[in-house]
Design a protein around this motif. Structure first.
Motif: not given
Length: 146
Positions: A94-105
């Motif tokens: 989850a932390e890796i995903r959070k740092n890779l691409v900013p959330l669409a919102g």
């Protein structure tokens, strides 16, 4: 692969067997079998001589290849160990995903349209000009993407 203890003795034994076979073949009456056996001995005699010289070279080549494979296996083991350490120290997914691409919102509202416009401007050729005539000099227009 098990190598014989006394390789030279093995070649000497083969020479002795061939000499004994030669005596037995010479004692045979003239026949097709005798011709075949003589031909077999003519072919086998040089092969034993070649094996006597090529065997040490083959053993050296096998030993070099085994040593090379052992080196590669050790390197693979080290790589696996390093990969396991890296995996153990990796942050949660989850932390890796959070740092890779900013959330669409979190993206600005017009960013995707801006990106599409930029890609269109960069890679899509301009539409053909309808004001130009369709003569032979304007054939390039037939190849454009509209």
């Amino acid at each position: 692969m098990k190598t014989p203890d006394n390789v030279e003795g093995l070649w000497d034994d083969l020479d002795n067997i061939q000499s004994q076979m030669r005596i037995g073949i010479d004692a045979l009456p003239p026949s097709q079998v005798k011709k075949v056996m003589n031909r077999l001995m003519e072919v086998a005699q040089p092969l034993v001589g070649k094996m006597r010289t090529a065997y040490p070279e083959a053993i050296d080549a096998f030993e070099n290849q085994i040593a090379h494979m052992d080196t590669q296996m050790e390197q693979a083991r080290q790589n696996i160990t390093k990969a396991k350490e890296n995996l153990a120290n990796a942050p949660p997914a989850a932390e890796i995903r959070k740092n890779l691409v900013p959330l669409a919102g979190a993206l600005p509202s017009g960013l995707s349209l801006q990106f599409a416009d930029e890609m269109r401007d960069r890679y899509v050729p301009p539409a053909p000009d309808p004001a130009l005539d369709d003569g032979p000099g304007a054939a390039w227009q037939d190849w454009s993407i509209s």
